[in-house]
Write a protein that holds these residues in place. Structure first.
Motif, PDB file in Angstrom:
ATOM      1  N   THR A 118       0.849  -1.185   0.000  1.00  0.00           N
ATOM      2  CA  THR A 118       0.000   0.000   0.000  1.00  0.00           C
ATOM      3  C   THR A 118       0.884   1.234   0.000  1.00  0.00           C
ATOM      4  OG1 THR A 118      -1.759  -1.127   1.215  1.00  0.00           O
ATOM      5  CG2 THR A 118      -1.795   1.272   1.210  1.00  0.00           C
ATOM      6  N   VAL A 119       0.657   2.096  -0.972  1.00  0.00           N
ATOM      7  CA  VAL A 119       1.393   3.354  -1.072  1.00  0.00           C
ATOM      8  C   VAL A 119       0.552   4.444  -0.416  1.00  0.00           C
ATOM      9  CG1 VAL A 119       2.465   5.027  -2.606  1.00  0.00           C
ATOM     10  CG2 VAL A 119       2.478   2.592  -3.202  1.00  0.00           C
ATOM     11  N   VAL A 120       1.135   5.114   0.567  1.00  0.00           N
ATOM     12  CA  VAL A 120       0.463   6.218   1.257  1.00  0.00           C
ATOM     13  C   VAL A 120       0.987   7.529   0.680  1.00  0.00           C
ATOM     14  CG1 VAL A 120      -0.002   7.297   3.488  1.00  0.00           C
ATOM     15  CG2 VAL A 120       0.301   4.809   3.331  1.00  0.00           C
ATOM     16  N   VAL A 121       0.077   8.363   0.201  1.00  0.00           N
ATOM     17  CA  VAL A 121       0.436   9.664  -0.381  1.00  0.00           C
ATOM     18  C   VAL A 121      -0.203  10.749   0.487  1.00  0.00           C
ATOM     19  CG1 VAL A 121       0.407  11.105  -2.443  1.00  0.00           C
ATOM     20  CG2 VAL A 121       0.453   8.600  -2.671  1.00  0.00           C
ATOM     21  N   PRO A 122       0.557  11.311   1.426  1.00  0.00           N
ATOM     22  CA  PRO A 122      -0.024  12.289   2.356  1.00  0.00           C
ATOM     23  C   PRO A 122       0.077  13.721   1.837  1.00  0.00           C
ATOM     24  CG  PRO A 122       2.177  11.729   3.066  1.00  0.00           C
ATOM     25  CD  PRO A 122       1.925  10.942   1.792  1.00  0.00           C
ATOM     26  N   HIS A 123      -0.827  14.548   2.343  1.00  0.00           N
ATOM     27  CA  HIS A 123      -0.756  15.996   2.105  1.00  0.00           C
ATOM     28  C   HIS A 123      -1.186  16.687   3.393  1.00  0.00           C
ATOM     29  CE1 HIS A 123      -0.924  19.872   0.091  1.00  0.00           C
ATOM     30  NE2 HIS A 123      -2.079  20.074   0.700  1.00  0.00           N
ATOM     31  N   SER A 124      -0.335  17.569   3.900  1.00  0.00           N
ATOM     32  CA  SER A 124      -0.648  18.243   5.154  1.00  0.00           C
ATOM     33  C   SER A 124      -0.045  19.638   5.166  1.00  0.00           C
ATOM     34  CB  SER A 124      -0.101  17.440   6.340  1.00  0.00           C
ATOM     35  OG  SER A 124      -0.436  18.048   7.567  1.00  0.00           O
ATOM     36  N   THR A 125      -0.792  20.593   5.707  1.00  0.00           N
ATOM     37  CA  THR A 125      -0.287  21.951   5.885  1.00  0.00           C
ATOM     38  C   THR A 125      -0.485  22.365   7.338  1.00  0.00           C
ATOM     39  OG1 THR A 125      -2.411  22.954   5.284  1.00  0.00           O
ATOM     40  CG2 THR A 125      -0.822  22.587   3.514  1.00  0.00           C
ATOM     41  N   PHE A 126       0.407  23.243   7.813  1.00  0.00           N
ATOM     42  CA  PHE A 126       0.306  23.762   9.182  1.00  0.00           C
ATOM     43  C   PHE A 126       0.376  25.280   9.134  1.00  0.00           C
ATOM     44  CE2 PHE A 126       2.409  25.373  13.036  1.00  0.00           C
ATOM     45  CZ  PHE A 126       1.486  24.957  13.985  1.00  0.00           C
ATOM     46  N   ASN A 127      -0.598  25.921   9.763  1.00  0.00           N
ATOM     47  CA  ASN A 127      -0.622  27.379   9.872  1.00  0.00           C
ATOM     48  C   ASN A 127      -0.404  27.767  11.327  1.00  0.00           C
ATOM     49  OD1 ASN A 127      -1.307  27.976   7.074  1.00  0.00           O
ATOM     50  ND2 ASN A 127      -3.319  27.117   7.537  1.00  0.00           N
ATOM     51  N   ASP A 128       0.738  28.381  11.606  1.00  0.00           N
ATOM     52  CA  ASP A 128       1.062  28.774  12.971  1.00  0.00           C
ATOM     53  C   ASP A 128       0.201  29.956  13.401  1.00  0.00           C
ATOM     54  OD1 ASP A 128       2.775  30.424  15.053  1.00  0.00           O
ATOM     55  OD2 ASP A 128       3.566  28.387  15.056  1.00  0.00           O
ATOM     56  N   SER A 129      -0.262  29.908  14.663  1.00  0.00           N
ATOM     57  CA  SER A 129      -1.097  30.995  15.164  1.00  0.00           C
ATOM     58  C   SER A 129      -0.540  31.585  16.452  1.00  0.00           C
ATOM     59  CB  SER A 129      -2.532  30.510  15.384  1.00  0.00           C
ATOM     60  OG  SER A 129      -2.573  29.435  16.307  1.00  0.00           O
ATOM     61  N   GLY A 130       0.795  31.578  16.574  1.00  0.00           N
ATOM     62  CA  GLY A 130       1.403  32.223  17.733  1.00  0.00           C
ATOM     63  C   GLY A 130       2.157  31.302  18.661  1.00  0.00           C
ATOM     64  N   SER A 131       3.035  30.452  18.150  1.00  0.00           N
ATOM     65  CA  SER A 131       3.855  29.586  18.990  1.00  0.00           C
ATOM     66  C   SER A 131       4.854  30.439  19.773  1.00  0.00           C
ATOM     67  CB  SER A 131       4.600  28.556  18.141  1.00  0.00           C
ATOM     68  OG  SER A 131       3.689  27.700  17.496  1.00  0.00           O
ATOM     69  N   THR A 132       5.077  30.063  21.050  1.00  0.00           N
ATOM     70  CA  THR A 132       5.927  30.878  21.916  1.00  0.00           C
ATOM     71  C   THR A 132       6.941  30.032  22.664  1.00  0.00           C
ATOM     72  OG1 THR A 132       4.315  30.702  23.726  1.00  0.00           O
ATOM     73  CG2 THR A 132       4.141  32.621  22.259  1.00  0.00           C
ATOM     74  N   ARG A 133       8.010  30.703  23.085  1.00  0.00           N
ATOM     75  CA  ARG A 133       8.975  30.113  24.005  1.00  0.00           C
ATOM     76  C   ARG A 133       8.370  30.069  25.412  1.00  0.00           C
ATOM     77  NH1 ARG A 133      12.848  32.882  20.501  1.00  0.00           N
ATOM     78  NH2 ARG A 133      14.568  31.420  20.059  1.00  0.00           N
ATOM     79  N   PHE A 134       9.099  29.450  26.333  1.00  0.00           N
ATOM     80  CA  PHE A 134       8.625  29.390  27.715  1.00  0.00           C
ATOM     81  C   PHE A 134       8.618  30.772  28.356  1.00  0.00           C
ATOM     82  CE2 PHE A 134      13.164  29.230  28.251  1.00  0.00           C
ATOM     83  CZ  PHE A 134      13.438  29.786  29.499  1.00  0.00           C
ATOM     84  N   THR A 135       9.367  31.704  27.789  1.00  0.00           N
ATOM     85  CA  THR A 135       9.391  33.076  28.296  1.00  0.00           C
ATOM     86  C   THR A 135       8.190  33.883  27.822  1.00  0.00           C
ATOM     87  OG1 THR A 135      10.718  33.755  26.393  1.00  0.00           O
ATOM     88  CG2 THR A 135      11.903  33.074  28.382  1.00  0.00           C
ATOM     89  N   GLY A 136       7.422  33.338  26.886  1.00  0.00           N
ATOM     90  CA  GLY A 136       6.281  34.048  26.339  1.00  0.00           C
ATOM     91  C   GLY A 136       6.567  34.766  25.038  1.00  0.00           C
ATOM     92  N   SER A 137       7.825  34.874  24.661  1.00  0.00           N
ATOM     93  CA  SER A 137       8.169  35.539  23.400  1.00  0.00           C
ATOM     94  C   SER A 137       7.957  34.579  22.231  1.00  0.00           C
ATOM     95  CB  SER A 137       9.627  36.003  23.442  1.00  0.00           C
ATOM     96  OG  SER A 137      10.503  34.887  23.567  1.00  0.00           O
ATOM     97  N   PRO A 138       7.726  35.103  21.033  1.00  0.00           N
ATOM     98  CA  PRO A 138       7.512  34.234  19.866  1.00  0.00           C
ATOM     99  C   PRO A 138       8.735  33.367  19.585  1.00  0.00           C
ATOM    100  CG  PRO A 138       6.801  36.479  19.396  1.00  0.00           C
ATOM    101  CD  PRO A 138       7.552  36.529  20.701  1.00  0.00           C
ATOM    102  N   THR A 139       8.493  32.173  19.120  1.00  0.00           N
ATOM    103  CA  THR A 139       9.605  31.280  18.785  1.00  0.00           C
ATOM    104  C   THR A 139      10.347  31.751  17.551  1.00  0.00           C
ATOM    105  OG1 THR A 139       8.141  29.863  17.485  1.00  0.00           O
ATOM    106  CG2 THR A 139       8.481  29.260  19.790  1.00  0.00           C
ATOM    107  N   GLY A 140       9.664  32.546  16.685  1.00  0.00           N
ATOM    108  CA  GLY A 140      10.292  32.931  15.440  1.00  0.00           C
ATOM    109  C   GLY A 140      10.474  31.723  14.540  1.00  0.00           C
ATOM    110  N   GLY A 141      11.312  31.843  13.558  1.00  0.00           N
ATOM    111  CA  GLY A 141      11.550  30.719  12.669  1.00  0.00           C
ATOM    112  C   GLY A 141      10.725  30.793  11.399  1.00  0.00           C
ATOM    113  N   THR A 142      10.730  29.700  10.681  1.00  0.00           N
ATOM    114  CA  THR A 142      10.098  29.635   9.371  1.00  0.00           C
ATOM    115  C   THR A 142       8.805  28.840   9.427  1.00  0.00           C
ATOM    116  OG1 THR A 142      11.395  27.662   8.819  1.00  0.00           O
ATOM    117  CG2 THR A 142      12.333  29.784   8.210  1.00  0.00           C
ATOM    118  N   ALA A 143       7.997  29.014   8.404  1.00  0.00           N
ATOM    119  CA  ALA A 143       6.750  28.257   8.306  1.00  0.00           C
ATOM    120  C   ALA A 143       7.051  26.796   7.989  1.00  0.00           C
ATOM    121  CB  ALA A 143       5.855  28.859   7.232  1.00  0.00           C
TER     122      ALA A 143
END
Length: 470
Positions: free
Chosen positions: A72-97
């Motif tokens: 069986t061949v699995v062909v996945p498709h998935s997208t993720f839209n970030d809505s405000g991920s943060t560090r433990f300090t509360g500041s944004p993690t930054g980074g790329t999509a």
């Protein structure tokens, strides 16, 4: 800055615990191409050797020696839209999509063989991939402190036997030998930890130590992430049972059970601080302060058991209908404690708290002519994940619908080919997961990050199998 990490081995392993094909979690592909064509509703049909997986009592219906080899061949498709991920300090993690984090396709093979010994006994062997995943978010995406990559591989060997009591009652039994192997990676939040220490005596002590060793303490203002890589593997053992009641030549009912399997995943952890700054002295001091040393890791887990009830009815020479209901007991999977033997590191707690689930499927066969049988099916499958606060990037799971079509084409009186296509449509999966332990804690392990966003996922399954009767 304490952070030991094997949790994604655990999370990935747990994501694979659902035993019904296409079940919630990271169930990999299909264990039967014929079953896939009916959305896995055909357990009571017991028409080929793949019944070893769905209900070993069904081997009582098979004559001679039969084999089925499929993929069986699995062909996945998935997208993720970030809505405000943060560090433990509360500041944004930054980074790329997050982009292109699932593979273009992955293939899961399977093999089954059954042999009728006499009018009462039959034996068989199944080999299949019960679960697996491969996700590569990369080292710079916004949720990197929860996960950068994970790969899970598994295989199950399932020797089985069936006993036919009479024309109405048959029983089956199998042993499950399950091998699991996982690799994973995760960023370490050095910048957040340094920022949280700024202006404290601990920060001054770090700078003083770096200077004493000939390093440049000014580089503490421009640190980058460290990274951890982990692996683990284990064999586990379980069993499966089956019962089949044949009402008449056209109607059958089945019940099957697959036991939990206890795994002790043993692995190793390797930490890389070499790219935190361009000064190896600074990097060494920060790694020592984080208490991150290469070491072993261990976690014990228990997979959930499943119970399936199914039915099959041949309406006439052309049409047959079938149904399956599978219950999966996930609720034993509470929080997970990941231990690090031989170190002073506190355990990491993964908040899992899965709920029990139900999968319902309906399907049918249509005999177009003596050489071609067409199949179709639909299924609804619940996710074990309770809510966004308990959704982790290793398992962005949600309820889903499965729509399947398939066919069996007879090449000769002894051989045939099964084909199947399935489309799985997942509900949007919201994530708002917070690691309860931050990098500066000493009694526990964790990055303390919060990953927020929404996953949108669908996948296609393409199956092909060859059947032969000796």
């Amino acid at each position: 800055m304490q952070h030991k990490y094997l949790p994604l081995i655990i999370a990935a392993a747990l994501s694979a615990m659902s035993v019904g094909a296409h079940a919630s979690g990271y169930r990999f592909g299909s264990q039967s191409v014929a079953g896939q064509g009916t959305a896995e509703s055909n357990a009571a049909e017991a028409n080929d050797a793949t019944t070893i997986f769905s209900n070993p009592a069904g081997m009582s219906r098979l004559d001679g020696l039969q084999i089925t080899a499929g993929a069986t061949v699995v062909v996945p498709h998935s997208t993720f839209n970030d809505s405000g991920s943060t560090r433990f300090t509360g500041s944004p993690t930054g980074g790329t999509a997050a982009s292109d984090y699932v593979p273009s396709s992955v293939t899961a093979p399977s093999f089954y063989a059954s042999k009728k010994l006499n009018d009462q006994w039959a034996v068989g062997l199944g080999m299949f991939v019960p679960y697996g995943t491969k996700i590569q978010y990369g080292n710079t995406w916004t949720g990197r402190y929860a996960l950068s990559d994970v790969k899970l591989e598994s295989v199950t060997l399932n020797p089985s036997a069936s006993f036919k009591l009479n024309e109405h009652h048959a029983f089956g039994f199998g042993i499950d030998a399950e091998f699991m192997k996982a690799n994973l990676g995760q960023a370490v939040d050095v910048p957040g930890s340094v920022a949280a220490l700024a202006g404290t005596p601990n920060a001054a002590a770090l700078a003083k130590q770096i200077a004493a060793l000939g390093g440049n303490p000014a580089l503490l203002r421009a640190t980058r992430d460290a990274h951890g890589s982990n692996d683990g593997k284990d064999w586990g053992w379980g069993f499966n049972l089956g019962y089949m009641f044949t009402l008449d030549k056209d109607t059958r009912f089945g019940v099957s059970y697959r036991s939990p399997i206890v795994h002790k995943l043993r692995g190793s952890t390797v930490w890389d601080f070499s790219k935190v700054t361009d000064d190896p002295i600074v990097n060494g001091v920060l790694q020592a302060a984080s208490h991150k040393v290469n070491s072993a890791a261990l976690v014990e887990l228990r997979t959930p058991e499943t119970l399936s009830v199914n039915a099959f009815h041949q309406f006439d020479s052309k049409w047959a209908g079938m149904a399956d209901v599978t219950f999966v007991r996930h609720n034993r999977l509470g929080d997970l404690d990941i231990q690090f033997p031989g170190t002073s590191e506190g355990a990491e707690v993964i908040r899992q708290q899965w709920k029990n689930t139900v999968r319902v499927s309906l399907g049918g066969n249509y005999a177009y002519n003596e050489n071609l049988t067409l199949r179709a099916g639909v299924a609804y499958d619940q996710s074990p994940v309770q809510n966004a606060e308990l959704t982790h990037p290793a398992l962005p799971d949600s309820d889903r619908m499965q729509y399947s079509i398939g066919a069996n084409w007879k090449l000769s009186p002894r051989s045939s080919i099964d084909l199947a296509y399935s489309f799985l449509d997942f509900k949007d999966a919201n994530i708002n997961y917070t690691n309860k332990c931050n990098p500066l804690a000493t009694a526990c392990t964790g990055n303390g990050e919060t990953t927020r966003g929404t996953y949108q996922t669908h996948l296609s399954l393409i199956g092909i199998a060859y059947n032969y009767k000796f």
